[in-house]
Write a protein that holds these residues in place. Sequence first.
Motif, PDB file in Angstrom:
ATOM      1  N   TYR A   7     -11.510   9.523  -6.958  1.00  0.00           N
ATOM      2  CA  TYR A   7     -10.928  10.633  -6.201  1.00  0.00           C
ATOM      3  C   TYR A   7      -9.721  10.163  -5.395  1.00  0.00           C
ATOM      4  O   TYR A   7      -8.678  10.842  -5.352  1.00  0.00           O
ATOM      5  CB  TYR A   7     -11.983  11.244  -5.268  1.00  0.00           C
ATOM      6  CG  TYR A   7     -11.458  12.404  -4.450  1.00  0.00           C
ATOM      7  CD1 TYR A   7     -11.360  13.670  -5.005  1.00  0.00           C
ATOM      8  CD2 TYR A   7     -11.038  12.213  -3.138  1.00  0.00           C
ATOM      9  CE1 TYR A   7     -10.861  14.745  -4.270  1.00  0.00           C
ATOM     10  CE2 TYR A   7     -10.544  13.272  -2.377  1.00  0.00           C
ATOM     11  CZ  TYR A   7     -10.457  14.529  -2.959  1.00  0.00           C
ATOM     12  OH  TYR A   7      -9.954  15.579  -2.223  1.00  0.00           O
ATOM     13  N   ALA A  24      -6.817   9.848  -7.692  1.00  0.00           N
ATOM     14  CA  ALA A  24      -6.374  11.148  -8.216  1.00  0.00           C
ATOM     15  C   ALA A  24      -5.524  11.887  -7.192  1.00  0.00           C
ATOM     16  O   ALA A  24      -4.477  12.455  -7.519  1.00  0.00           O
ATOM     17  CB  ALA A  24      -7.581  11.986  -8.627  1.00  0.00           C
ATOM     18  N   VAL A  25      -5.962  11.905  -5.920  1.00  0.00           N
ATOM     19  CA  VAL A  25      -5.192  12.634  -4.911  1.00  0.00           C
ATOM     20  C   VAL A  25      -3.923  11.882  -4.527  1.00  0.00           C
ATOM     21  O   VAL A  25      -3.008  12.471  -3.927  1.00  0.00           O
ATOM     22  CB  VAL A  25      -6.040  12.924  -3.655  1.00  0.00           C
ATOM     23  CG1 VAL A  25      -7.188  13.862  -4.006  1.00  0.00           C
ATOM     24  CG2 VAL A  25      -6.548  11.631  -3.019  1.00  0.00           C
ATOM     25  N   LEU A  29      -9.453  14.943 -11.203  1.00  0.00           N
ATOM     26  CA  LEU A  29      -9.559  15.146  -9.762  1.00  0.00           C
ATOM     27  C   LEU A  29     -10.745  16.054  -9.430  1.00  0.00           C
ATOM     28  O   LEU A  29     -11.533  15.773  -8.519  1.00  0.00           O
ATOM     29  CB  LEU A  29      -8.254  15.735  -9.219  1.00  0.00           C
ATOM     30  CG  LEU A  29      -8.086  15.828  -7.706  1.00  0.00           C
ATOM     31  CD1 LEU A  29      -6.599  15.815  -7.333  1.00  0.00           C
ATOM     32  CD2 LEU A  29      -8.738  17.081  -7.123  1.00  0.00           C
TER      33      LEU A  29
END
Length: 899
Positions: free
Chosen positions: A677, A680-681, A703
């Motif tokens: 995560y 992904a962000v 995500l």
Amino acid sequence: MSLGSRVERLPRTPVADAGQRPELVGRARQLREITALLGKGSADSRALLLSGEPGVGKSALLGEVARIMSAAGARVLSAVGVRFESELAYAGLHQLLLPLNGRIERLEDTHRRVLRSALGYGGDPVPDSLHVSHAVLFLLRQAATERPVFIVVDDLGCFDRASSAVLGFVARRPAGSRIGLLAACRSGSETFLDRAGFAEYELPPLDRDAAVELLGASFPGLTGPARDRVLAQAQGNPLALVELPAALGGRQRDAPADLHDVLPLSPRLRSRHASRVARLPAESRRLLLLLALDDTGDPGVLRAGLRAGSDDPKALTALSAVEADRLITFDDTSRRFVFRHPLMRAAVVEASTLTERCQAHRTLAEIRAQAPERRAWHLGRATLVPDERVAALLEETGHRAARRGDAAAAVATFTRAAELSPRPGDRGRRLTQAAYLAADATGELRAASELLDRARCADPDRTGSLTAATRVLLLLNGGDGDIDMAHRLLVEAIETGSHGNDAGDDALIETLHVLQLVCWSAGRDELWNPFHAALDRLKPAAPPLPAACLDRLTEPLDVSWDAVRRGRRGGHVRRHIDALMHLCLRAFPAGRWEEDETLATEGLTICQERQYPFFSWYFEYHQALLAAVRGQFEESRSTADRITQWAVPRGVLAAAAFADHARVLAELGAGDHECAYRHAVAISPAGRLGPHAPYALWVCMDLVEAAVHTRRTAEAEAHVRAMREAGVATLSPRLALLVAGSAALVAPDDDAVGCFEQALAVPGAQDWPFDLARIRLAYGERLRRMRFVTEARAQLEAAAEVFERLGARPWADRATGELRATRRSRTGAKHGSVTLTGQEQEIAVLAASGFTNKQIGERLHLSPRTVGSHLYQLFPKLGISSRAGLRDALASLPGGNAF
């Protein structure tokens, strides 16, 4: 051991130093075919005649076959024809039988006297050929009783008549003799050999791949255009491939514009080939020079040349003499004249004077009046003083060559146009055009830098957008690759240039292309503002620019494959790289992972060999992706780290984002959803889609999956909402699948089945097997938790099959683990009236065995937080308050034998 088995085990000969000729590059197929013709070599008593053009590698092939036969146990007898000995009777036989001299003395009296007399050892008269042939055959058969005999004869055309007669006699009587024979001669050459007992094999030139390998091994530093010219002129002839580069000066090896019409010959080749041309009549040399400088073989050139030179019938006689001397021939298939040997064209040019070449070019310019590009080029070569008319024609020809992708020709043409330009401004402009193409299309950075320096010397006040674009390309590929500096140079040149914002100004449009590349590579929204402002200023309207990264998903593959094929033949290097990037982009999500790996390797090789290091990161990114999905997590992470370490200091944040994509997949595969995560962000914040980062859409489902597994429900739902509001599903079929899969992941249980079914029904979903299998896996996991065990197994089995086929080991293991859990959940463990799910029981057993939450998560592909949540819910079910009570609680279950 048979010759065939030896060939299959043949190692490649290593190359020690540049300039040293490696043996037998690219000849494995020919060795196998010769093996088939020889059978088991001398054991089958066969004879083979090998023919081929000079320098094609006959001697090397004969030597390798002889080595193999010797290693297999045969006695090898060898001889080489020598021209000055061709009139000496039995001179060749003397070479062949020298190792058997001791046996000759042990023969019975008649055969011994015959052979001693034939070989000049006795004073008796030389016997007739038939007696000598019988004696030789007897001697060879006697030697073959101990071990097979293999005869190798090179340059058969120089073998004397008497020895050739003996060879023919031996070849026609092979049955049961264990005597094999392999001889070589030039194609079309006359020999004294009666070929009735021989099978024949024509040795072809090397194919392009083998020619590239041989040239690269012999001259690894040869630049692209020079290499391509050598390959074209050598036409696969091994001798030419290692001799032509040796004749090039250092500047010619580096600068494509300094190459002549025909590459010069080395002294060795000059002495071998040019002498044949020098002794021809003047009219014959004139006609050959026209053919050599035209290089099409068009019969019309000779017809026109005959008219231009003379109406005397002696001209036709001169042409006939050339054909009779086997310098050229007429190919009935192509209807073209061709030089019999690839180096003869260069020999013809070398034998001419400057005056003769200029006159030939003027004649060809007249002949090619209806072919503007050829006419301009010949005029450029015929002109020795500045001439704006010719320079302008060459400049237009350079633009045409650039448009069709022949960058090397365009660079050479612009450079020649500059040399013939009377005005400094025109000379500087044309040299800048050549420099830009050298930097952008051929990767010849040293040549580009020199051309740019020459442009500055020709016109010291020269500035402009194309100059800036060239400097930026040199900066990106040859310098430190500083994106911010590149952006400043381009924006300043565009905003202060004298182009008048004319959309028809080719230099301005090329510069905008480079600015687009810089903005995309930077990965920052604010850098795009000057680019869009420049587009808005164009008059009358902005032309279409290269497709954005996202749009490539719908571009036809055949267009990219065409660019790759042209690039492999020496075409536009940047287009070659761009096409490879597109094909990699399409191959990975389509599940063609072996193809993706091959293309990425090719891309890296091109970037390294053709001086485009700036683009290497993209192909390393694909290597990191493939390592991630195959479960090679450390390799994937280290490759991603290497990309980031290169990209961040240079401001190439798009590359850093791509590296994060590889990390996301690696962490999802490893079961660390928290780490996935975070990466992904870093590419795209949850709930936001950047306007200039289309690559962020590729990780949209990643995500959402990572957010769901880390209980970030609001963030996951926000990201799905952002995708829907932006209409992402309408952009491409694959994105439609990712959006639908993401929506299913965040759907509540009541709506989950319908949402997952909608995702599976997306048109073309089968084209993206890895994405589809991941959706099936998530669907199966949700169904199992909802206790639809039969339906869950169907989805999980389908997902597992795809993962196994692709080689996605972590996901295959995860699907298999879920399938095991479905079997256990049918008869879940009970404690009183409480039932443990299969996953709960698996987590409990591992925790009771001493595994930490992180270790359990890695094994079951769950985040440590998810494992902790399951344990928190398990403790009250089992009537315990800590991990210490797990072992006893599980053991007390009915049938409790987990340990």
